[in-house]
Write a protein that holds these residues in place. Sequence first.
Motif, PDB file in Angstrom:
ATOM      1  N   SER A 274       0.846  -1.198   0.000  1.00  0.00           N
ATOM      2  CA  SER A 274       0.000   0.000   0.000  1.00  0.00           C
ATOM      3  C   SER A 274       0.876   1.239   0.000  1.00  0.00           C
ATOM      4  O   SER A 274       2.040   1.197   0.428  1.00  0.00           O
ATOM      5  CB  SER A 274      -0.932   0.024   1.214  1.00  0.00           C
ATOM      6  OG  SER A 274      -0.197   0.270   2.399  1.00  0.00           O
TER       7      SER A 274
ATOM      8  N   SER B 249       0.315   3.939   1.824  1.00  0.00           N
ATOM      9  CA  SER B 249       0.468   4.454   3.187  1.00  0.00           C
ATOM     10  C   SER B 249       1.544   3.690   3.955  1.00  0.00           C
ATOM     11  O   SER B 249       2.344   4.289   4.683  1.00  0.00           O
ATOM     12  CB  SER B 249      -0.870   4.378   3.935  1.00  0.00           C
ATOM     13  OG  SER B 249      -1.355   3.046   3.961  1.00  0.00           O
TER      14      SER B 249
ATOM     15  N   SER C 218       2.515   8.753  -3.920  1.00  0.00           N
ATOM     16  CA  SER C 218       1.629   8.677  -5.090  1.00  0.00           C
ATOM     17  C   SER C 218       2.147   9.562  -6.220  1.00  0.00           C
ATOM     18  O   SER C 218       2.120   9.188  -7.391  1.00  0.00           O
ATOM     19  CB  SER C 218       0.211   9.093  -4.691  1.00  0.00           C
ATOM     20  OG  SER C 218      -0.647   9.050  -5.807  1.00  0.00           O
TER      21      SER C 218
ATOM     22  N   ARG D  49      -4.281   0.241  -9.430  1.00  0.00           N
ATOM     23  CA  ARG D  49      -4.787   0.571  -8.101  1.00  0.00           C
ATOM     24  C   ARG D  49      -6.283   0.294  -8.010  1.00  0.00           C
ATOM     25  O   ARG D  49      -7.040   0.626  -8.913  1.00  0.00           O
ATOM     26  CB  ARG D  49      -4.527   2.046  -7.781  1.00  0.00           C
ATOM     27  CG  ARG D  49      -3.064   2.470  -7.898  1.00  0.00           C
ATOM     28  CD  ARG D  49      -2.941   3.967  -7.704  1.00  0.00           C
ATOM     29  NE  ARG D  49      -1.583   4.444  -7.845  1.00  0.00           N
ATOM     30  CZ  ARG D  49      -1.033   4.778  -8.998  1.00  0.00           C
ATOM     31  NH1 ARG D  49      -1.743   4.673 -10.110  1.00  0.00           N
ATOM     32  NH2 ARG D  49       0.221   5.211  -9.041  1.00  0.00           N
TER      33      ARG D  49
ATOM     34  N   THR E  50      -9.551  -0.033  -4.744  1.00  0.00           N
ATOM     35  CA  THR E  50      -9.834   0.455  -3.395  1.00  0.00           C
ATOM     36  C   THR E  50      -9.253  -0.479  -2.332  1.00  0.00           C
ATOM     37  O   THR E  50      -9.045  -0.077  -1.193  1.00  0.00           O
ATOM     38  CB  THR E  50     -11.356   0.570  -3.174  1.00  0.00           C
ATOM     39  OG1 THR E  50     -11.955  -0.705  -3.456  1.00  0.00           O
ATOM     40  CG2 THR E  50     -11.951   1.626  -4.102  1.00  0.00           C
ATOM     41  N   ARG E  51      -8.984  -1.734  -2.707  1.00  0.00           N
ATOM     42  CA  ARG E  51      -8.522  -2.713  -1.721  1.00  0.00           C
ATOM     43  C   ARG E  51      -7.027  -2.988  -1.792  1.00  0.00           C
ATOM     44  O   ARG E  51      -6.405  -3.302  -0.782  1.00  0.00           O
ATOM     45  CB  ARG E  51      -9.290  -4.027  -1.887  1.00  0.00           C
ATOM     46  CG  ARG E  51     -10.759  -3.909  -1.520  1.00  0.00           C
ATOM     47  CD  ARG E  51     -11.401  -5.283  -1.512  1.00  0.00           C
ATOM     48  NE  ARG E  51     -12.787  -5.225  -1.058  1.00  0.00           N
ATOM     49  CZ  ARG E  51     -13.560  -6.293  -0.912  1.00  0.00           C
ATOM     50  NH1 ARG E  51     -13.077  -7.497  -1.179  1.00  0.00           N
ATOM     51  NH2 ARG E  51     -14.796  -6.157  -0.498  1.00  0.00           N
ATOM     52  N   ARG E  52      -6.438  -2.915  -2.983  1.00  0.00           N
ATOM     53  CA  ARG E  52      -5.044  -3.313  -3.061  1.00  0.00           C
ATOM     54  C   ARG E  52      -4.351  -2.648  -4.246  1.00  0.00           C
ATOM     55  O   ARG E  52      -4.988  -2.028  -5.088  1.00  0.00           O
ATOM     56  CB  ARG E  52      -4.917  -4.840  -3.194  1.00  0.00           C
ATOM     57  CG  ARG E  52      -5.467  -5.389  -4.505  1.00  0.00           C
ATOM     58  CD  ARG E  52      -5.427  -6.909  -4.503  1.00  0.00           C
ATOM     59  NE  ARG E  52      -5.856  -7.438  -5.797  1.00  0.00           N
ATOM     60  CZ  ARG E  52      -5.015  -7.748  -6.782  1.00  0.00           C
ATOM     61  NH1 ARG E  52      -3.711  -7.563  -6.613  1.00  0.00           N
ATOM     62  NH2 ARG E  52      -5.455  -8.231  -7.926  1.00  0.00           N
ATOM     63  N   ILE E  53      -3.039  -2.800  -4.268  1.00  0.00           N
ATOM     64  CA  ILE E  53      -2.220  -2.317  -5.372  1.00  0.00           C
ATOM     65  C   ILE E  53      -1.520  -3.521  -5.992  1.00  0.00           C
ATOM     66  O   ILE E  53      -0.940  -4.351  -5.279  1.00  0.00           O
ATOM     67  CB  ILE E  53      -1.173  -1.296  -4.885  1.00  0.00           C
ATOM     68  CG1 ILE E  53      -1.878  -0.004  -4.461  1.00  0.00           C
ATOM     69  CG2 ILE E  53      -0.143  -1.002  -5.966  1.00  0.00           C
ATOM     70  CD1 ILE E  53      -0.927   1.036  -3.915  1.00  0.00           C
TER      71      ILE E  53
END
Length: 312
Positions: free
Chosen positions: A18, A20, A34, A51, A53-56
Amino acid sequence: MDRLDDLTVLVEVVDSGSLSAAAERLGLSASAISRRIAQMENRLGTRLLARTTRRIALTDAGATFCLRARAILAALDEAEQSLTEMGEEPRGTLRITMPVLFGQMRVAPLLASYLHRHPGVSLEVSLNDRVQRLVEEGFDLAIRAGRLADSSLIARRLRPLRRHVVASPDYLERRGVPRSPADLVRHECLTLLSGSGRTEWEFMAGDRREILRPSGSFQADSLWLLRHAAVGGLGLARLADFIVEQDIRAGRLVPLLSELEVTDEAIHVVYPATRHVSPKVRSFIEHLLTGLNKPESADLPGSADLIDTSGA
């Protein structure tokens, strides 16, 4: 940030999973991470990350680029670490895998001198012609012959590899000398058996590769048996230089079609792209580079008596 920093950011994002988490580990903001990824993608003209909403996840282009990025960062770390560890003595167990015949004929004579020089190291050597997976099978490094498959492993070229078509003088007197690859259909060709069947013989005709599937009445899954068969006059064999160079010097075998030999193969040592390469791995690679590139002796003790039960 420079381009090396960009590579670090990309690898950290992939490893962390992620933006973050990568930002926290690198001491940056998620927006800065980013922005760096977006700038990289704009510069390269392709998307590196997909990308949701849940993972990259890496795109196909991103996966290829990330492999190269890891290799570059590992090489940089190795170069820096080599300076800080110049006085550090190698120690610990070094696990190595290599092809059977190359290990027997070229690496085995170098092992005693390495251990005498580095008494803090113990060696575990596996002679195996199967391409073993280093990380999963617990090896520190591997020696591999031929062309390397693209991977995340770091590779160092140890020495060139040439493959010669050879035959005994007796065979050539009886059957004649082939002048082109097309002539091989009229000859007994000694072929290597593998899991996929007979191996192919490859030649270079200018810039064009010519692939043949030779045939004959003798096949074996051992290159050493093929060498014995060629010396015994049973036919033509295509064998690596380190297997037949003594026979060529002694006149037991004659090289053929030399102007058509493939010249883009080599012997490599490969090892995982870790952030730090240990002194035992680095010292063994340097020992190989020195030992394998010395002029070959006229006759390696005992090499003619080697018995190999598998391919190389």
